[in-house]
Each structure stands twice: as structure tokens, then as C-alpha cells.
Scaffold this active site. Structure first.
Site, PDB file in Angstrom:
ATOM      1  N   SER A   1       9.808   9.113  -5.562  1.00 33.70           N
ATOM      2  CA  SER A   1      10.398   8.867  -6.884  1.00 33.70           C
ATOM      3  C   SER A   1      11.735   9.580  -7.091  1.00 33.70           C
ATOM      4  O   SER A   1      12.069   9.983  -8.198  1.00 33.70           O
ATOM      5  CB  SER A   1       9.413   9.226  -7.993  1.00 33.70           C
ATOM      6  OG  SER A   1       8.232   8.438  -7.882  1.00 33.70           O
TER       7      SER A   1
ATOM      8  N   ASN B   1      14.501   3.407   1.967  1.00 32.44           N
ATOM      9  CA  ASN B   1      13.364   2.757   2.624  1.00 32.44           C
ATOM     10  C   ASN B   1      13.031   1.537   1.769  1.00 32.44           C
ATOM     11  O   ASN B   1      12.448   1.672   0.700  1.00 32.44           O
ATOM     12  CB  ASN B   1      12.173   3.723   2.696  1.00 32.44           C
ATOM     13  CG  ASN B   1      10.912   3.040   3.218  1.00 32.44           C
ATOM     14  OD1 ASN B   1      10.968   1.906   3.701  1.00 32.44           O
ATOM     15  ND2 ASN B   1       9.782   3.719   3.129  1.00 32.44           N
TER      16      ASN B   1
ATOM     17  N   GLY C   1       6.300   6.146  -5.420  1.00 33.57           N
ATOM     18  CA  GLY C   1       6.146   4.933  -6.227  1.00 33.57           C
ATOM     19  C   GLY C   1       5.393   5.146  -7.525  1.00 33.57           C
ATOM     20  O   GLY C   1       4.971   4.187  -8.173  1.00 33.57           O
TER      21      GLY C   1
ATOM     22  N   GLU D   1       7.359  13.908   1.950  1.00 32.41           N
ATOM     23  CA  GLU D   1       7.031  12.950   0.901  1.00 32.41           C
ATOM     24  C   GLU D   1       5.631  13.214   0.361  1.00 32.41           C
ATOM     25  O   GLU D   1       4.642  12.746   0.960  1.00 32.41           O
ATOM     26  CB  GLU D   1       7.096  11.522   1.443  1.00 32.41           C
ATOM     27  CG  GLU D   1       8.462  11.119   1.953  1.00 32.41           C
ATOM     28  CD  GLU D   1       8.707   9.617   1.815  1.00 32.41           C
ATOM     29  OE1 GLU D   1       9.706   9.260   1.191  1.00 32.41           O
ATOM     30  OE2 GLU D   1       7.886   8.817   2.304  1.00 32.41           O
TER      31      GLU D   1
ATOM     32  N   GLU E   1       2.369   5.138   3.669  1.00 34.22           N
ATOM     33  CA  GLU E   1       1.789   3.793   3.513  1.00 34.22           C
ATOM     34  C   GLU E   1       1.264   3.266   4.846  1.00 34.22           C
ATOM     35  O   GLU E   1       0.271   2.543   4.892  1.00 34.22           O
ATOM     36  CB  GLU E   1       2.842   2.847   2.902  1.00 34.22           C
ATOM     37  CG  GLU E   1       3.054   3.147   1.414  1.00 34.22           C
ATOM     38  CD  GLU E   1       4.460   2.895   0.915  1.00 34.22           C
ATOM     39  OE1 GLU E   1       5.230   2.182   1.580  1.00 34.22           O
ATOM     40  OE2 GLU E   1       4.791   3.438  -0.163  1.00 34.22           O
TER      41      GLU E   1
ATOM     42  N   HIS F   1       5.158   6.977   7.834  1.00 35.08           N
ATOM     43  CA  HIS F   1       5.173   6.863   6.375  1.00 35.08           C
ATOM     44  C   HIS F   1       3.737   6.844   5.842  1.00 35.08           C
ATOM     45  O   HIS F   1       2.842   6.272   6.478  1.00 35.08           O
ATOM     46  CB  HIS F   1       5.920   5.597   5.941  1.00 35.08           C
ATOM     47  CG  HIS F   1       6.209   5.609   4.477  1.00 35.08           C
ATOM     48  ND1 HIS F   1       5.261   5.240   3.558  1.00 35.08           N
ATOM     49  CD2 HIS F   1       7.313   5.987   3.778  1.00 35.08           C
ATOM     50  CE1 HIS F   1       5.792   5.384   2.340  1.00 35.08           C
ATOM     51  NE2 HIS F   1       7.025   5.836   2.450  1.00 35.08           N
TER      52      HIS F   1
ATOM     53  N   LYS G   1      10.976  -0.790   2.298  1.00 37.35           N
ATOM     54  CA  LYS G   1       9.567  -1.217   2.377  1.00 37.35           C
ATOM     55  C   LYS G   1       9.507  -2.743   2.556  1.00 37.35           C
ATOM     56  O   LYS G   1      10.363  -3.302   3.220  1.00 37.35           O
ATOM     57  CB  LYS G   1       8.796  -0.715   1.149  1.00 37.35           C
ATOM     58  CG  LYS G   1       9.005   0.801   0.946  1.00 37.35           C
ATOM     59  CD  LYS G   1       8.095   1.427  -0.048  1.00 37.35           C
ATOM     60  CE  LYS G   1       8.390   2.922  -0.132  1.00 37.35           C
ATOM     61  NZ  LYS G   1       7.493   3.651  -1.020  1.00 37.35           N
TER      62      LYS G   1
HETATM   63  P1  13P Z   1       9.749   5.760  -4.083  1.00 38.03           P
HETATM   64  O1  13P Z   1      11.146   6.322  -4.089  1.00 38.03           O
HETATM   65  O2  13P Z   1       9.659   4.367  -4.525  1.00 38.03           O
HETATM   66  O3  13P Z   1       8.789   6.701  -4.774  1.00 38.03           O
HETATM   67  O4  13P Z   1       9.293   5.755  -2.543  1.00 38.03           O
HETATM   68  C1  13P Z   1       9.472   6.871  -1.778  1.00 38.03           C
HETATM   69  C2  13P Z   1       9.188   6.535  -0.372  1.00 38.03           C
HETATM   70  O5  13P Z   1       8.067   6.244  -0.014  1.00 38.03           O
HETATM   71  C3  13P Z   1      10.297   6.544   0.571  1.00 38.03           C
HETATM   72  O6  13P Z   1       9.847   6.432   1.874  1.00 38.03           O
END
Ligand code: 13P
Length: 255
Positions: free
Chosen positions: A217, A13, A177, A171, A101, A99, A15
Site C-alpha cells: 500500500s 508490480n 492491497g 512486504e 501472492e 511474492h 500483477k
Molecule cells: P499494493 O501496493 O497494491 O499494496 O501491492 C504491493 C505489492 O504486493 C507489490 O508487490
């Protein structure tokens, strides 16, 4: 069904990272590193503006292209939004929906997530549905209730046939992150809760056939341990998917 009968799906992903030229460079670097690694499905979910470049650059390879969101309406007055049909026509196969976010910063709810899932499946996209608890919920001991409720609400009205095109990404929001990864045991346990919820909704055979990824992560150093767990069938990877080498190590760990 044992775990070995389920496909493993490793999805990046990206982002809000990588311009089209940067996307092309990353994919060119990634291609030889994952070539012939057929032990898992490898997907990169990219910003809308990178889709054309990604589809072109991955032609004839084992890398599939996904989007990071989709709108629920077929068309209409939704300034700035992208429909499922627009994505399929561009050669997109997968789409991330729900997601954390999107839920946190863009006001998405289980209701709108459910609408998006329906629209995506109707258009023939494969859905990566994200669910997970926030830190306070884990600390309060209600993680199981939260993921079970999200699973039910987000999949409301989706039938067993449609579920063949749904992947669930667990997740934990506190692990995204942050460098804080769920332990393999926590990931396995909560993916197991999601699988039991699917079993109650659709029956055990479908629950055992559904791919459930872990995300939060995941990186080159911890992927093997997480992917070894019984209920973890892949990963949804943020930061580490932006580095070709790191992402390819995760793909290797999934073989
Ligand atoms: P990270 O791997 O940067 O923690 O992000 C995970 C994520 O949100 C994947 O959709």
C-alpha cells in the site's frame, strides 16, 4: 556506508493487470512523467504477455522492465512456465521472486523461491526477492524471526558476488492491497532486521550496500515518508503503479 550511497529502486508490480494495448498506453503516459528522473532506478514488472510491448516502448528511456516470476528449471516439461533464459532473451532485466501472492495462491515455498533465485541469477537477471510476515505473525510478535528466517532460506547458497544483483522487498502481507500501510517506523525497523540478517550472513559492508525496498500500500501520499527512513531504499508498488501519475509521484519522492 550511509543510506545516500545506496541506489534507490522504485519498482511497479502490475500483477495480473493490463493487456498489451493497455500496457503500451500506460507506459506512454508514464514516460514523460519520469523522464530525466535519474535519482532512482525505475522498474515496471509486468505480466509475461506485456513484456514485448514494454521492452519496445521503454527503449531509450530510463524505465527498466521486469517480470513477475520465473521458473527454476532451464527448460523441460513444465507446462505454462517461463524460464530465466526466455526472459533475458526478451530483454527483461529484473524479476520479482517469492511474492506473497505466489506463496499464498500457488504453493511456493522458501525452497522453490530459493531455486528460482538461483536460476534467475545464473541467467543474469536482477532479482527482487519478496519476504514479509502475515498478520498473525506480527500480532504474535515474531515478525523479526519470520523475516530473518525467510532471508536465510531464500538466499541459501547465494554468494556475495551474486548478492550484487539481489534486491530485497520487505512486504508485510497484511499491508498488501489492503490500504493498511506499515508505519514508516515499522518499515524501517523490519528492513533493519533484514539488513542485520544480511550482515550476519555476508558481513556488514554487503548488508549496507544491499537495496531493501518496502512494499504494501505504498502510494503517492505516503511514499516520501516511507522512503525517508534510513533502512528503506525504495518501494515495490502494486495498485499505485497502475496509474502513471501516482507512480511518477513516488518516483519523484525518491529523487
Ligand atoms: P499494493 O501496493 O497494491 O499494496 O501491492 C504491493 C505489492 O504486493 C507489490 O508487490
Amino acid at each position: 556506508m550511509d543510506k545516500s550511497k545506496r541506489p534507490v529502486v522504485i519498482a511497479g508490480n502490475w500483477k495480473m493487470n493490463k493487456t498489451p494495448s493497455e500496457a503500451k498506453a500506460l507506459i506512454e503516459e508514464l514516460k514523460p512523467l519520469v523522464a530525466g528522473k535519474t535519482g532512482c532506478e525505475t522498474v515496471i514488472c509486468v505480466p509475461y504477455v506485456d513484456i514485448a510491448v514494454a521492452v519496445e516502448a521503454t527503449k531509450g528511456t530510463n524505465i527498466k522492465v521486469g517480470a513477475e516470476n520465473v521458473h527454476f528449471a532451464e527448460s523441460g516439461a513444465y507446462t505454462g512456465e517461463i524460464s530465466a533464459k526466455m526472459l533475458t532473451e526478451c530483454g527483461v532485466e529484473y524479476v520479482i521472486i517469492g511474492h506473497s501472492e505466489r506463496r499464498q495462491y500457488f504453493g511456493e515455498t522458501d525452497t522453490t523461491v530459493n531455486q528460482r533465485v538461483k536460476a534467475a541469477l545464473m541467467a543474469g537477471l536482477k532479482v527482487i526477492l519478496c519476504i514479509g510476515e502475515v498478520k498473525e505473525q506480527r500480532l504474535s510478535g515474531i515478525t523479526d524471526e519470520v523475516v530473518s528466517m525467510q532471508t536465510k532460506l531464500d538466499l541459501e547458497g547465494i554468494d556475495a558476488e551474486q548478492m550484487k544483483n539481489v534486491i530485497i522487498a520487505y512486504e508485510p502481507v497484511w499491508a498488501i492491497g489492503t490500504g493498511l500501510t506499515a508505519t514508516p517506523e515499522q518499515a524501517d525497523e523490519t528492513c533493519g532486521v533484514i539488513r542485520r540478517t544480511l550482515s550476519a550472513m555476508y558481513g556488514e559492508a554487503l548488508a549496507q550496500a544491499t537495496v531493501i525496498q518496502y512494499g504494501g500500500s505504498m502510494n503517492a501520499g505516503n511514499a516520501a515518508e516511507l522512503l525517508a527512513k534510513l533502512n528503506v531504499d525504495g518501494g515495490l508498488i502494486g495498485g499505485a503503479s497502475l496509474k502513471a501519475h501516482d507512480f511518477s509521484v513516488i518516483v519523484d519522492a525518491a529523487q
